[in-house]
Every structure is written in structure tokens, then in C-alpha cells.
Scaffold this motif. Structure first.
Motif, PDB file in Angstrom:
ATOM      1  N   ARG A  93      17.137   2.937 -15.008  1.00 32.76           N
ATOM      2  CA  ARG A  93      15.730   2.707 -15.349  1.00 32.76           C
ATOM      3  C   ARG A  93      14.963   2.034 -14.221  1.00 32.76           C
ATOM      4  N   ASN A  94      15.634   1.279 -13.389  1.00 38.10           N
ATOM      5  CA  ASN A  94      14.951   0.618 -12.272  1.00 38.10           C
ATOM      6  C   ASN A  94      14.546   1.607 -11.184  1.00 38.10           C
ATOM      7  N   CYS A  95      15.163   2.774 -11.161  1.00 42.94           N
ATOM      8  CA  CYS A  95      14.829   3.788 -10.159  1.00 42.94           C
ATOM      9  C   CYS A  95      13.623   4.631 -10.562  1.00 42.94           C
ATOM     10  N   LEU A  96      13.202   4.544 -11.826  1.00 39.63           N
ATOM     11  CA  LEU A  96      12.102   5.376 -12.296  1.00 39.63           C
ATOM     12  C   LEU A  96      10.746   4.901 -11.789  1.00 39.63           C
ATOM     13  N   TYR A  97      10.605   3.612 -11.648  1.00 39.66           N
ATOM     14  CA  TYR A  97       9.315   3.036 -11.281  1.00 39.66           C
ATOM     15  C   TYR A  97       9.474   2.135 -10.068  1.00 39.66           C
ATOM     16  N   HIS A  98       8.401   2.019  -9.314  1.00 40.28           N
ATOM     17  CA  HIS A  98       8.361   1.043  -8.241  1.00 40.28           C
ATOM     18  C   HIS A  98       7.949  -0.295  -8.838  1.00 40.28           C
ATOM     19  N   SER A  99       8.426  -1.363  -8.229  1.00 39.85           N
ATOM     20  CA  SER A  99       8.002  -2.680  -8.705  1.00 39.85           C
ATOM     21  C   SER A  99       6.534  -2.895  -8.322  1.00 39.85           C
ATOM     22  N   TRP A 100       5.889  -3.833  -9.012  1.00 38.06           N
ATOM     23  CA  TRP A 100       4.491  -4.113  -8.709  1.00 38.06           C
ATOM     24  C   TRP A 100       4.336  -4.601  -7.275  1.00 38.06           C
ATOM     25  N   GLU A 101       5.309  -5.320  -6.780  1.00 39.87           N
ATOM     26  CA  GLU A 101       5.249  -5.782  -5.396  1.00 39.87           C
ATOM     27  C   GLU A 101       5.219  -4.609  -4.425  1.00 39.87           C
ATOM     28  N   GLN A 102       6.047  -3.589  -4.682  1.00 41.50           N
ATOM     29  CA  GLN A 102       6.067  -2.405  -3.824  1.00 41.50           C
ATOM     30  C   GLN A 102       4.749  -1.635  -3.919  1.00 41.50           C
ATOM     31  N   ILE A 103       4.193  -1.535  -5.105  1.00 40.79           N
ATOM     32  CA  ILE A 103       2.932  -0.807  -5.287  1.00 40.79           C
ATOM     33  C   ILE A 103       1.809  -1.517  -4.543  1.00 40.79           C
ATOM     34  N   ILE A 104       1.737  -2.829  -4.684  1.00 46.70           N
ATOM     35  CA  ILE A 104       0.697  -3.599  -4.003  1.00 46.70           C
ATOM     36  C   ILE A 104       0.866  -3.517  -2.496  1.00 46.70           C
ATOM     37  N   ALA A 105       2.112  -3.573  -2.029  1.00 47.14           N
ATOM     38  CA  ALA A 105       2.365  -3.479  -0.587  1.00 47.14           C
ATOM     39  C   ALA A 105       1.953  -2.106  -0.044  1.00 47.14           C
ATOM     40  N   GLN A 106       2.194  -1.049  -0.793  1.00 45.97           N
ATOM     41  CA  GLN A 106       1.794   0.294  -0.362  1.00 45.97           C
ATOM     42  C   GLN A 106       0.278   0.462  -0.353  1.00 45.97           C
ATOM     43  N   GLU A 107      -0.392  -0.171  -1.304  1.00 45.58           N
ATOM     44  CA  GLU A 107      -1.850  -0.042  -1.366  1.00 45.58           C
ATOM     45  C   GLU A 107      -2.551  -0.838  -0.258  1.00 45.58           C
ATOM     46  N   THR A 108      -1.932  -1.902   0.188  1.00 50.31           N
ATOM     47  CA  THR A 108      -2.563  -2.708   1.234  1.00 50.31           C
ATOM     48  C   THR A 108      -2.267  -2.186   2.624  1.00 50.31           C
ATOM     49  N   GLU A 109      -1.381  -1.236   2.762  1.00 52.79           N
ATOM     50  CA  GLU A 109      -1.065  -0.668   4.098  1.00 52.79           C
ATOM     51  C   GLU A 109      -2.168   0.215   4.593  1.00 52.79           C
TER      52      GLU A 109
END
Length: 109
Positions: A93-109
Motif C-alpha cells: 500500500r505504501n507503493c501506491l501513493y507518494h508521501s505528501w513530502e514527495q508531492i510537495i518537493a516535486q511541486e516546488t522543483e
């Protein structure tokens, strides 16, 4: 038995309709859409097995005991695959979604 399958299909259709009314509309299939489509397929497959076994007993006059045995094995196999899929989802189940930290890091790049 086919009455139970039809009741399950009707219940799933109502569930899908009620979910669609409060979820935002997307142009793509969400995970819940995929899950419900697979569940529809599973119930339809079991309905097909029940229908074929009824056909074999009533029309082809094959022994009811043998048909019931094959029906049980096939239905258990379908349910086993369904259960195995749920176990895999639980384990990964952890592989289905990115963590919020990863999502925020991708959006700020």
C-alpha cells in the motif's frame, strides 16, 4: 444462486452511483473506479460459472454432484485471486501513493 449474484451486481451499481455523486469528476479512472470495475468483473465471472453449471445440469443433464464440485473449485479460485489481490494491496500500500513530502518537493522543483 444466480439471484444472489444479481443482487450483488445491483448493490455494486448503486454503490458506484452513490460514490460518483459526491466525488469530483475526473477524465481518468481513479483507483476506486478500477477497484469497482474489477469487482464487477469478479461477480460477473461467478455469475457466469453459476449460469454454465445450471445449463450443464438442466440442459446437458450432467451429474449435479460433479457440476457442483467444479463450480465450487472455480468459484474458490476466483475468490482466492480476489483475496490474494487484497493481500498484495495491503502489503504494498505504501507503493501506491507518494508521501505528501514527495508531492510537495516535486511541486516546488
Amino acid at each position: 444462486r444466480i439471484g444472489i449474484v444479481l443482487a450483488l451486481l445491483l448493490t455494486m451499481a448503486c454503490y458506484k452511483t452513490s460514490i460518483c455523486s459526491w466525488m469530483p469528476q475526473k477524465d481518468y479512472l481513479t483507483l476506486i473506479d478500477i477497484y469497482i470495475l474489477i469487482a464487477f468483473g469478479k461477480v460477473l465471472a461467478i455469475g457466469g460459472v453459476v449460469g454454465v453449471s445450471a445449463f450443464c445440469v438442466k440442459i446437458l443433464e450432467i451429474d449435479n454432484e460433479n457440476v457442483a464440485r467444479v463450480e465450487t473449485v472455480v468459484t474458490c479460485a476466483i475468490m482466492g485471486v480476489w483475496t490474494l489481490g487484497h493481500i498484495c494491496l495491503l502489503l504494498f500500500r505504501n507503493c501506491l501513493y507518494h508521501s505528501w513530502e514527495q508531492i510537495i518537493a516535486q511541486e516546488t522543483e
